[in-house]
Motif scaffolding. Structure first.
Motif, PDB file in Angstrom:
ATOM      1  N   THR A 180       0.832  -1.211   0.000  1.00  0.00           N
ATOM      2  CA  THR A 180       0.000   0.000   0.000  1.00  0.00           C
ATOM      3  C   THR A 180       0.863   1.257   0.000  1.00  0.00           C
ATOM      4  OG1 THR A 180      -0.140  -0.281   2.381  1.00  0.00           O
ATOM      5  CG2 THR A 180      -2.069  -0.968   1.086  1.00  0.00           C
ATOM      6  N   THR A 181       2.060   1.160   0.571  1.00  0.00           N
ATOM      7  CA  THR A 181       3.038   2.238   0.437  1.00  0.00           C
ATOM      8  C   THR A 181       4.409   1.687   0.794  1.00  0.00           C
ATOM      9  OG1 THR A 181       3.463   4.574   0.836  1.00  0.00           O
ATOM     10  CG2 THR A 181       2.949   3.248   2.786  1.00  0.00           C
ATOM     11  N   LEU A 192      -0.680  -6.013  -1.084  1.00  0.00           N
ATOM     12  CA  LEU A 192      -1.954  -6.116  -1.787  1.00  0.00           C
ATOM     13  C   LEU A 192      -2.016  -7.466  -2.499  1.00  0.00           C
ATOM     14  CD1 LEU A 192      -1.618  -2.536  -3.209  1.00  0.00           C
ATOM     15  CD2 LEU A 192      -3.523  -3.249  -1.744  1.00  0.00           C
ATOM     16  N   GLU A 251     -10.596  -2.637  -3.809  1.00  0.00           N
ATOM     17  CA  GLU A 251     -10.357  -1.743  -2.681  1.00  0.00           C
ATOM     18  C   GLU A 251     -10.579  -0.299  -3.115  1.00  0.00           C
ATOM     19  OE1 GLU A 251      -7.283  -2.639  -0.013  1.00  0.00           O
ATOM     20  OE2 GLU A 251      -6.760  -4.514  -0.997  1.00  0.00           O
ATOM     21  N   SER A 254      -5.792   1.937  -3.228  1.00  0.00           N
ATOM     22  CA  SER A 254      -4.859   0.829  -3.156  1.00  0.00           C
ATOM     23  C   SER A 254      -3.451   1.260  -2.760  1.00  0.00           C
ATOM     24  CB  SER A 254      -4.835   0.054  -4.462  1.00  0.00           C
ATOM     25  OG  SER A 254      -4.716   0.939  -5.515  1.00  0.00           O
ATOM     26  N   GLY A 255      -3.141   2.528  -2.850  1.00  0.00           N
ATOM     27  CA  GLY A 255      -1.784   2.859  -2.437  1.00  0.00           C
ATOM     28  C   GLY A 255      -1.455   4.334  -2.420  1.00  0.00           C
ATOM     29  N   HIS A 399      -1.537   7.477   4.648  1.00  0.00           N
ATOM     30  CA  HIS A 399      -1.777   6.050   4.889  1.00  0.00           C
ATOM     31  C   HIS A 399      -2.758   5.886   6.056  1.00  0.00           C
ATOM     32  CE1 HIS A 399      -0.730   1.735   5.407  1.00  0.00           C
ATOM     33  NE2 HIS A 399      -0.401   1.823   4.126  1.00  0.00           N
ATOM     34  N   LEU A 404      -5.219   2.568   5.435  1.00  0.00           N
ATOM     35  CA  LEU A 404      -4.815   1.539   4.473  1.00  0.00           C
ATOM     36  C   LEU A 404      -4.263   0.274   5.104  1.00  0.00           C
ATOM     37  CD1 LEU A 404      -3.310   3.435   1.422  1.00  0.00           C
ATOM     38  CD2 LEU A 404      -5.599   2.601   1.827  1.00  0.00           C
ATOM     39  N   LYS A 407      -8.146  -3.486   4.939  1.00  0.00           N
ATOM     40  CA  LYS A 407      -8.746  -3.563   3.616  1.00  0.00           C
ATOM     41  C   LYS A 407     -10.118  -2.876   3.623  1.00  0.00           C
ATOM     42  CE  LYS A 407      -8.987  -7.232   0.213  1.00  0.00           C
ATOM     43  NZ  LYS A 407      -8.510  -8.576  -0.093  1.00  0.00           N
TER      44      LYS A 407
END
Ligand code: ASP
Ligand code: MG
Length: 410
Positions: A180-181, A192, A251, A254-255, A399, A404, A407
């Motif tokens: 996600t990061t 993910l 989702e 997602s990031g 984030h 994040l 989910k």
């Protein structure tokens, strides 16, 4: 029987033990009765050394000779891996890009693949031999060696998978998937399971360095079933990159990505009349400078305005000099540049259908006292330019704001 392309990056083939480890991974797939094609990068650090050598001989080296030099790293690993495979009883043979007629255009250092001849690969597969192919390299119509740009082995692997209509293209690397990061910034970053091609494309081009952007473009175009997995796990799950329709639990976001190679140029006091933006961006395009974000508003009194745009840091001096040399045509009062900036982006296909994402993003940044300099958006991403020193803070704040670590299915 499935056709599987396995690509191993530089750290996965970083030393002899790791090459043996890779051979075992290939064998495992081969022993399942699958037809396996392997694509490899150069051993970790080797390409950088080769680039440096070119510069040591002459800083303004000929790019065609650069390609000749830097493509050699992969030739070493294909041979070594083929030997390692043979040693554990898997018939294997190596292929360089030119032996495979991996035909590219003539853009030395960043060539694009035009055509691949997979006949020889198919012949090997039919005989139960594993072809081990050098990534990153090709040959142009003039029989000159080319390379596909840094990180280009991903693209070689996807192109081969597309040409073979492979069932899977697994990219083995030193991380266990797409997160996600950046987990170095945020401990609770989450791997993910699935990601759409479009999201991965945004992530790759916005700074997540897991895959070369071009490889994702190709995978999307040819619907290659792509997976990013770790070379250092026994039964890796990784991240699958596929079509949106193939993801049941989509989702919302997602990031969060960031990219440090950003700079900003502002032209102030630009005449507010037709043709001026065209003159600015014509000049930049003719110097082969890629521009990313562009901000311009119309002037309050209809006479003069400012134009701000972002570009890669390495292009700043060149951009200033081409703009200067077109000063009379464009007509501006001042020009200033700033290389102390970073682009932070929020990405997710959920944005198409859900309101309030931008709002949440700007709130999270303002609560941390982070000033947003420039904004740009697409259907599935929002990017902001901020001062470099806030990168980590911004990524963490976003984030958390989008929660994040958990989910969120839409
Ligand atoms: N060896 C090349 C590089 O370091 C290509 C690759 O690793 O994908 O850029
Ligand atoms: Mg890579």
């Amino acid at each position: 029987m499935a056709v599987v392309v396995q690509k191993f990056g530089g750290t996965s083939v970083g030393d002899v033990d790791r090459i043996r480890n890779v051979a075992n991974k290939v064998k495992k797939e081969y022993d399942k009765g699958n037809q396996v094609v392997v694509v490899v990068s150069a051993m970790a650090g080797v390409t950088n050394q080769l680039v440096e050598l070119c510069g040591d001989v002459n800083p303004s080296y000929d790019m065609k000779e650069y390609d000749t030099v830097v493509s050699t790293g992969e030739q070493v690993t294909i041979g070594l891996l083929a030997i390692a495979l043979q040693s554990i009883g898997v018939p294997a043979r190596s292929f360089t890009g030119w032996q495979l007629h991996m035909i590219t255009d003539e853009e030395a250092g960043k060539a694009r693949i035009d055509h691949i001849d997979v006949d020889d690969i198919k012949k090997c597969l039919d005989k139960g031999i594993v072809p081990v192919v050098a990534g990153f390299q090709g040959v142009d119509e003039n029989n000159r060696i080319t390379t596909l740009g840094r990180g280009g082995s991903d693209t070689s692997a996807v192109a081969i998978a597309a040409a073979l209509k492979a069932d899977r293209c697994d990219i083995y690397t030193d991380v266990d998937g797409v997160y996600t990061t950046d987990p170095r910034f945020v401990k609770s970053a989450r791997r993910l399971d699935k990601l759409t091609y479009e999201e991965m494309l945004e992530m790759a081009s916005l700074g997540a360095k897991v895959l070369q952007t071009r490889s994702v473009e190709l995978a999307m175009k040819y619907q290659v079933n792509l997976r990013v997995v770790s070379s250092f796990e026994e039964e890796p799950i990784g991240t699958t990159i596929c079509d949106e329709e193939d993801i049941v639990e989509k989702e919302l976001i997602s990031g969060i990505t960031y990219s440090r190679d950003e700079a900003k140029i502002t032209l102030s006091g630009v005449r507010d009349e037709p043709g001026v933006s065209a003159a600015v961006f014509d000049a930049l395009a003719s110097a082969n400078i890629c521009v990313d974000m562009i901000v311009q508003t119309d002037s309050a009194d209809g006479s003069r305005t400012d134009i701000t745009f972002t570009l890669a840091q390495g292009d700043v001096n060149k951009a200033i000099s081409v703009l200067d040399s077109n000063h009379d045509k464009i007509g501006y009062h001042g020009i200033k540049s700033d290389t102390n900036c970073v682009k932070v982006s929020v990405i997710g296909v959920g944005m198409r259908t859900h309101a309030g994402i931008a709002n949440k993003m700007f709130h999270a940044l303002s609560e941390k006292g982070i000033n947003v300099q420039t904004i740009s958006t697409s259907e599935i991403k929002i990017s902001v330019l901020i001062a470099d020193e806030y990168t980590e803070l911004a990524v963490r704040a976003l984030h958390t704001a989008f929660n994040l670590e958990n989910k969120h299915i839409i």
